[in-house]
Write a protein that holds these residues in place. Structure first.
Motif, short mmCIF file in Angstrom:
data_model
loop_
_atom_site.label_atom_id
_atom_site.label_comp_id
_atom_site.label_asym_id
_atom_site.label_seq_id
_atom_site.Cartn_x
_atom_site.Cartn_y
_atom_site.Cartn_z
N UNK A 162 0.84 -1.21 0.00
CA UNK A 162 0.00 0.00 0.00
C UNK A 162 0.88 1.25 0.00
N UNK A 163 1.86 1.30 0.91
CA UNK A 163 2.74 2.46 1.01
C UNK A 163 3.46 2.72 -0.31
N UNK A 164 3.93 1.66 -0.95
CA UNK A 164 4.66 1.84 -2.20
C UNK A 164 3.77 2.39 -3.29
N UNK A 165 2.53 1.87 -3.37
CA UNK A 165 1.63 2.38 -4.39
C UNK A 165 1.30 3.85 -4.11
N UNK A 166 1.15 4.18 -2.83
CA UNK A 166 0.83 5.56 -2.47
C UNK A 166 1.98 6.52 -2.78
N UNK A 167 3.21 6.13 -2.39
CA UNK A 167 4.35 7.05 -2.50
C UNK A 167 5.16 6.89 -3.79
N UNK A 168 5.17 5.67 -4.34
CA UNK A 168 5.95 5.43 -5.55
C UNK A 168 7.46 5.49 -5.36
N UNK A 169 7.93 5.33 -4.12
CA UNK A 169 9.38 5.38 -3.89
C UNK A 169 9.85 4.28 -2.96
N UNK A 170 10.92 3.61 -3.37
CA UNK A 170 11.46 2.54 -2.53
C UNK A 170 12.98 2.65 -2.38
N UNK A 171 13.50 1.84 -1.46
CA UNK A 171 14.95 1.78 -1.24
C UNK A 171 15.37 0.32 -1.23
N UNK A 172 16.62 0.07 -1.55
CA UNK A 172 17.14 -1.28 -1.40
C UNK A 172 17.26 -1.57 0.08
#
Ligand code: ADP
Ligand code: MG
Length: 558
Positions: A392-402
């Motif tokens: 959910x958070x990824x879809x909302x923000x569109x930003x990730x980290x390794x």
């Protein structure tokens, strides 16, 4: 007379001031972090928590451990709140947040001993946190919400090390599907993903049902097992004759009258059923009970009815079928009906349940989670909750980290550079912050049985060479590119952890006085109990505070 001490606190209150207060709070905070440290990462261990009634929880989940531990030291509780905030905001990263918070306190302790003032520390920590957040934004990787591969990897990373290991591929596919299905214009509410736990079978038999599963049977055996192309009604009431509030007495003088009275009740029930028949309902979910006679009529009409439906289930059915719950059958209209291609009673692991499926635009889904034993399923359920949160958070923000300690190592280097540019005493605090963040890769290494020094040295050198995605492979002990490995976490998991960990640490550091009421207000008053007080009053305080809450023993173990 002039030397007489002025006592403003009641004799029962306990007070600890200055350095003692600080060190007491730091010890409590560190103890909380220490309690969950060994569970961090893919190779983290689990904890078995037993409550006073003997019920057992086996878990690897930071926030669950802390909640179950029933901590009552006030400072320790502030660290527990860090985990709770993390859980609410992103659903994952609770252990990391607490461990970082504990480490910030530990490093602060060293600096306090070197006579660096707590407010200088607080200022430095805040500056460092701000700089860290900005630096993370810089290295964040943009993710498109249609990128199924990376979303699945994110879902899988959150499940690592949590008993869902074996079926990680299947479960992460299900999680991504589930989150996407419930997403709508208002955003994503993961409460619309219901996890239905079924003991029996194996985890790989878990499945996602686009629709709702109600843990109930149809109310009468004479009703159909399944209905296709069903018009669904939701009644927020009972299909029964209402009992009058007052004790009414009906005097009958002959059998005809009694019959007449019963006929009248039957007629009323018949009318209720007719309302449903008239609007064309095929399936009815009722909040309350259903009278035997009404059951009979419903069955005669071929309507599948379910009684005592939980309101949370009713609202999911409403959401997925488009039905509007009515407060009384008298008010029902055709517009209130929803639609489902298939409503059926089916056997799941030996229990009968009602499936509401084949809805046009599901918007509410059920994940049937299977597993060998209840404890296993409960832990997989917690892993799924974390996983739903990160997708959910990824879809909302569109930003990730390794993951794998990569961001913490990167930050640690960046902050040391930044510290040089700040100078002054804050520089020391910022350096301490940089050191503290390395607790994450260090702990990942320790928990995997690796040498933490070797791992840290290698990580630092990779990051020095601009390998921002270099992290620790907990399985092999190698430092590898975590992006290639598909180990990703949402950016917000890290920024939120840094923010809450810093806030909690700073808050505890700024406290130089702890005043605890001896007894709750409204309880026994102390006025005439002077004899019970230990001689010396305030003098006995140091010892008294140590016993505050239940963390004394844990603190001592540090
Ligand atoms: P938390 O409660 O903080 O999420 P976890 O026990 O879930 O605690 O551990 C999370 C940490 O494990 C993160 O730093 C994450 O990057 C790391 N991690 C997860 N999967 C892997 C993996 N396959 N290899 C290395 N590190 C991993
Ligand atoms: Mg996690």
């Amino acid at each position: 007379m002039g030397n007489q001490p002025l006592i403003v606190l009641s004799e029962e209150s306990q007070r600890t001031s200055g350095k003692d207060a600080q060190s007491m709070n730091i010890t409590a905070g560190k103890a909380v972090a220490e309690a969950v440290r060994t569970t961090l990462g893919p190779k983290g261990m689990d904890k078995m928590l037993v409550d006073s009634t003997g019920s057992v929880v086996v878990t690897n989940d930071g926030v669950t451990i802390l909640k179950e531990m029933d901590i009552d030291h006030p400072a320790a509780n502030m660290i527990v709140e860090v985990a709770e905030t993390q859980e609410d905001e992103v659903g994952d990263g609770t252990t990391s947040a607490v461990v970082v918070s504990g480490e910030l306190l530990k490093r602060a302790e060293d600096l306090l001993e070197q006579d660096i003032h707590a407010s200088t520390l607080a200022k430095g920590y805040r500056q460092a946190a701000e700089e860290a957040t900005a630096a993370l934004e810089e290295i964040a990787i943009e993710v498109d919400e249609d990128d199924t591969e990376i979303l699945t990897q994110i879902a899988a990373t959150a499940m690592t090390g949590k008993g869902a290991e074996n079926a990680k591929d299947l479960l992460s596919d299900l999680v991504v599907d589930a989150v996407r299905t419930v997403a709508d214009d208002d955003g994503i509410d993961t409460d619309n993903v219901k996890v239905e736990k079924v003991v029996g079978g194996s985890i790989d038999e878990s499945e996602l049902v686009e629709g709702v599963i109600v843990d109930k049977e149809r109310v009468s055996e004479n009703m159909p097992y399944f209905v296709e192309d069903a018009s669904v009604a939701i009644v927020d009431d009972a299909l029964e004759i209402k009992e009058t509030e007052i004790d009414a007495e009906v005097n009958v003088t002959d059998p005809d009258q009694l019959q007449q009275f019963l006929d009248q009740e039957e007629a009323q029930l018949r009318e209720m059923v007719d309302e449903l028949v008239d609007v064309g309902a095929d399936v009815v979910f009722v909040d309350g009970g259903i009278d035997d006679m009404a059951q009979h009529y419903l069955a005669q009409e071929g309507i599948l009815a379910v009684r005592r439906v939980k309101s949370s289930d009713a609202s999911r059915i409403a959401r997925s079928t488009g039905a509007t719950p009515v407060s009384s059958v008298d008010d029902i209209t055709e517009d209130d009906l929803g639609f489902a291609g298939n409503v059926a009673q089916r056997d799941v692991g030996g229990d009968q349940r009602i499936f509401v499926e084949d809805v046009e635009d599901a918007k509410a889904v059920t994940l049937i989670l299977r597993g060998g034993t209840e404890h296993v399923i409960d832990e997989v359920d917690r892993a799924i909750e974390d996983s739903l949160g990160v997708v959910r958070t990824t879809i909302e923000d569109g930003k990730v980290l390794a993951g794998g300690g990569a961001p913490e190592t990167e930050l640690s280097l960046a902050l040391r550079d930044y510290a040089d540019s700040v100078g002054g005493r804050e520089q020391l605090a910022i350096e301490a912050f940089a050191d503290a963040l390395e607790v994450v890769p260090r702990t990942l290494a320790e928990n995997a049985g690796l040498d933490p020094i070797d791992s840290l040295v290698e990580l630092r050198s990779e990051h020095d060479a601009e390998e921002t995605g270099a992290g620790l492979d907990a399985y092999t002990g190698d430092v590898i590119d975590m992006e290639g490995e598909g180990v990703y976490e949402p950016l917000r998991v890290k920024t939120q952890a840094i923010e809450s960990a810093t806030e909690a640490a700073v808050m505890l550091l700024r406290i130089d006085d702890v005043i605890a009421a001896g007894e709750l207000k409204g309880g026994k008053t102390g006025d005439d109990d002077d004899d019970d007080m230990p001689a010396g009053g305030p003098g006995g305080m140091g010892g008294g505070m140590g016993g505050m809450g239940g963390m004394g023993g844990m603190g001592g173990a540090m």
